[in-house]
Scaffold this active site. Structure first.
Site, PDB file in Angstrom:
ATOM      1  N   CYS A  67     -26.126  14.474 -12.545  1.00  0.00           N
ATOM      2  CA  CYS A  67     -27.082  14.182 -13.279  1.00  0.00           C
ATOM      3  C   CYS A  67     -27.746  15.638 -14.086  1.00  0.00           C
ATOM      4  O   CYS A  67     -27.571  15.480 -14.954  1.00  0.00           O
ATOM      5  CB  CYS A  67     -27.746  13.503 -13.020  1.00  0.00           C
ATOM      6  SG  CYS A  67     -27.475  11.476 -12.257  1.00  0.00           S
ATOM      7  N   HIS A  71     -28.952  16.886 -16.827  1.00  0.00           N
ATOM      8  CA  HIS A  71     -30.840  16.455 -17.388  1.00  0.00           C
ATOM      9  C   HIS A  71     -31.194  17.338 -16.013  1.00  0.00           C
ATOM     10  O   HIS A  71     -33.219  17.922 -16.900  1.00  0.00           O
ATOM     11  CB  HIS A  71     -30.609  15.236 -16.722  1.00  0.00           C
ATOM     12  CG  HIS A  71     -30.547  13.742 -17.547  1.00  0.00           C
ATOM     13  ND1 HIS A  71     -30.658  13.354 -19.028  1.00  0.00           N
ATOM     14  CD2 HIS A  71     -29.693  12.579 -16.791  1.00  0.00           C
ATOM     15  CE1 HIS A  71     -30.599  13.065 -19.558  1.00  0.00           C
ATOM     16  NE2 HIS A  71     -29.453  12.830 -18.446  1.00  0.00           N
ATOM     17  N   CYS A 105     -24.824   5.485 -18.398  1.00  0.00           N
ATOM     18  CA  CYS A 105     -24.825   7.362 -17.823  1.00  0.00           C
ATOM     19  C   CYS A 105     -23.262   7.702 -17.257  1.00  0.00           C
ATOM     20  O   CYS A 105     -22.580   8.437 -17.024  1.00  0.00           O
ATOM     21  CB  CYS A 105     -25.762   8.091 -17.266  1.00  0.00           C
ATOM     22  SG  CYS A 105     -26.855   9.220 -19.039  1.00  0.00           S
ATOM     23  N   CYS A 168     -44.597 -18.887 -15.325  1.00  0.00           N
ATOM     24  CA  CYS A 168     -45.005 -17.580 -14.475  1.00  0.00           C
ATOM     25  C   CYS A 168     -46.013 -17.587 -14.822  1.00  0.00           C
ATOM     26  O   CYS A 168     -47.109 -17.148 -13.334  1.00  0.00           O
ATOM     27  CB  CYS A 168     -44.607 -16.562 -15.110  1.00  0.00           C
ATOM     28  SG  CYS A 168     -42.752 -15.812 -15.693  1.00  0.00           S
ATOM     29  N   HIS A 172     -49.524 -15.927 -12.100  1.00  0.00           N
ATOM     30  CA  HIS A 172     -49.734 -14.744 -12.401  1.00  0.00           C
ATOM     31  C   HIS A 172     -50.707 -14.633 -12.671  1.00  0.00           C
ATOM     32  O   HIS A 172     -51.736 -14.024 -12.927  1.00  0.00           O
ATOM     33  CB  HIS A 172     -48.803 -14.047 -12.414  1.00  0.00           C
ATOM     34  CG  HIS A 172     -47.662 -14.438 -11.549  1.00  0.00           C
ATOM     35  ND1 HIS A 172     -47.858 -13.830  -9.446  1.00  0.00           N
ATOM     36  CD2 HIS A 172     -46.375 -15.057 -11.021  1.00  0.00           C
ATOM     37  CE1 HIS A 172     -46.279 -13.820  -8.982  1.00  0.00           C
ATOM     38  NE2 HIS A 172     -46.149 -14.804  -9.755  1.00  0.00           N
ATOM     39  N   ARG A 209     -37.257  -9.818  -7.702  1.00  0.00           N
ATOM     40  CA  ARG A 209     -38.396  -9.937  -7.955  1.00  0.00           C
ATOM     41  C   ARG A 209     -38.574 -11.602  -8.425  1.00  0.00           C
ATOM     42  O   ARG A 209     -38.647 -12.692  -8.040  1.00  0.00           O
ATOM     43  CB  ARG A 209     -38.677  -8.828  -7.858  1.00  0.00           C
ATOM     44  CG  ARG A 209     -40.932 -10.117  -8.271  1.00  0.00           C
ATOM     45  CD  ARG A 209     -41.251 -10.085  -6.555  1.00  0.00           C
ATOM     46  NE  ARG A 209     -41.315 -11.805  -6.295  1.00  0.00           N
ATOM     47  CZ  ARG A 209     -40.912 -12.250  -5.178  1.00  0.00           C
ATOM     48  NH1 ARG A 209     -41.582 -11.620  -3.941  1.00  0.00           N
ATOM     49  NH2 ARG A 209     -41.469 -13.676  -5.135  1.00  0.00           N
ATOM     50  N   CYS A 213     -38.788 -15.772  -7.339  1.00  0.00           N
ATOM     51  CA  CYS A 213     -39.674 -16.253  -8.078  1.00  0.00           C
ATOM     52  C   CYS A 213     -38.787 -18.060  -8.355  1.00  0.00           C
ATOM     53  O   CYS A 213     -39.827 -19.095  -8.627  1.00  0.00           O
ATOM     54  CB  CYS A 213     -40.364 -15.933  -8.676  1.00  0.00           C
ATOM     55  SG  CYS A 213     -42.200 -14.976  -8.686  1.00  0.00           S
TER      56      CYS A 213
END
Lengths: 252, 149
Positions: A67, A71, A105, A168, A172, A209, A213
């Site tokens: 990388c 970069h 990449c 959601c 939340h 995540r 949920c």
């Protein structure tokens, strides 16, 4: 007198501060878990960041480029990148998340095997790149071509789903700060991903995540890297504009 | 091999049964009659209410369950439900609470149509079986407000 002036200044400043009721999930944690996050020597996510640092510099694939070959020095060149993502990808003419960009990449420019979503290598590299934006304010990409996906994410966020029929937003937005059984409901600001979740005993992505949920809601999961997942991430990052990135965060 | 076929047959018949709902009538904000024609068993109902993976009730509600830790605080306490609501009103709230309040977070315990993105393993199944719902109703009816006794 000076004290009165000082008091007046504080009071005058309060409404501005009070307007932003947004809180990172960090604010909903106990002091022990907070201490685990803020101490780099105790934060288990830092092990992935260190590993990402080594991966960043290691030549891979047919190109035998690292990388860093393109970069350079990540603390300088990658600073602010995670605060901006997801971004618009010219090659596919579609929104792309940070993990997706790294996969691209790896496969196309380095000629290496594309890393697996949620796999160790990708999590380490993503957390290393995102860590370079720690303490920076989230500043979503201002590209008009992202608008429709962002709107799609917003719609998804307030759509009832699954056998339990929740959206959601119902948890939340409407019930943040309340408790689902023992668990405090945070405001769902994606400020620390990838993050180390004690429940997982692992580092995981925002899209993991989402799966958690949705399975709790008994809904069909949104697969990682899908247009829906990136749309939802776009919306949530926009909603968290100005909040500080914490990668790698620790959560209960 | 035959056992596998037998199991498959059982699963298919369960699935086929689950695909039709017992008809019910909503009148004056209530479903007056039992979904099964049978009364519920309050003791079984209590067990369902406190079982987190079954009734799910205590994830959002608290109630008179001193042995249960970590009761949710997203919804009213279940204590005194039987004094506040009639049996039929409780039944409607169990079957499909959105009929009472469009914005409710209470899951529908007896509904299959109109739900989006339901996970494959829960498709064509209601959250509870009709008799289980009657058991829960019988238990909730028994929760009388102490002050009003």
């Amino acid at each position: 007198m000076n004290r009165l002036v000082a008091l007046w200044l504080v009071c005058a400043a309060l409404p501005a501060a009070a307007q932003d009721a947004r809180k990172s999930g960090f604010a909903f944690m106990g002091p022990d878990t907070q201490a685990m996050q803020t101490d780099d020597l105790a934060n288990p996510g830092m092990l992935f960041v260190l590993e990402g640092d080594a991966l960043w510099k290691a030549p891979v694939g047919a190109s035998q480029k690292s990388c860093a070959s393109c970069h350079g020095d990540a603390p300088q060149t990658m600073k602010g990148v995670a605060a901006r993502y997801p971004d618009f990808d010219e090659a596919t003419q579609a929104p792309i998340d940070l993990a997706g960009r790294i996969i691209q990449c790896r496969a196309e420019r380095q000629g290496a095997a594309p890393p697996q979503r949620e796999g160790h290598e990708l999590l380490a590299l993503t957390s290393y790149v995102a860590h370079q934006s720690r303490d920076l304010a989230i500043a979503p990409a201002q590209d008009a071509r992202l608008a429709s996906a962002r709107a799609q994410g917003a719609a998804l966020y307030s759509t009832r789903m699954g056998q339990l029929n929740f959206s959601c937003a119902q948890c939340h937005d409407d019930n943040a700060g309340g408790h689902l059984g023992a668990a405090p409901i945070p405001q769902a600001h994606p400020t620390g991903y990838p993050l180390y979740r004690l429940e997982w005993q692992a580092l995981g992505s925002l899209q993991r995540r989402f799966r958690n949920c949705l399975s709790g809601m008994r809904a069909e999961p949104i697969s990682a890297g899908s247009a829906d997942a990136i749309a939802l991430e776009l919306f949530l990052m926009d909603r968290a504009t100005g909040m500080k990135l914490e990668t790698p965060a620790v959560r209960p | 091999m035959w056992r596998a076929f037998a199991l498959l047959a059982v699963l298919m018949s369960v699935d086929a049964q689950a695909q039709t709902l017992v008809p019910y009538q909503i009148e004056n904000g209530a479903i007056a009659t039992s979904l099964t024609g049978q009364p519920g068993d309050p003791a079984k109902g209590r067990t369902i209410v406190v079982e987190r993976q079954k009734g799910l009730c205590l994830l959002c509600h608290s109630g008179p369950f001193p042995e249960e830790r970590f009761q949710g605080d997203l919804a009213p306490s279940l204590a005194g439900t039987g004094s506040r609501l009639s049996e039929g009103e409780i039944r409607l709230r169990m079957v499909d609470s959105t009929k009472v309040n469009e914005k409710t977070i209470m899951p529908p315990y007896y509904k299959m149509d109109g739900l989006g993105r339901v996970a494959a393993s829960y498709k064509a199944k209601t959250l509870l079986e009709p008799q289980e719902i009657e058991d829960v109703i019988a238990f909730l009816v028994s929760l009388k407000d102490e002050a009003q006794k």
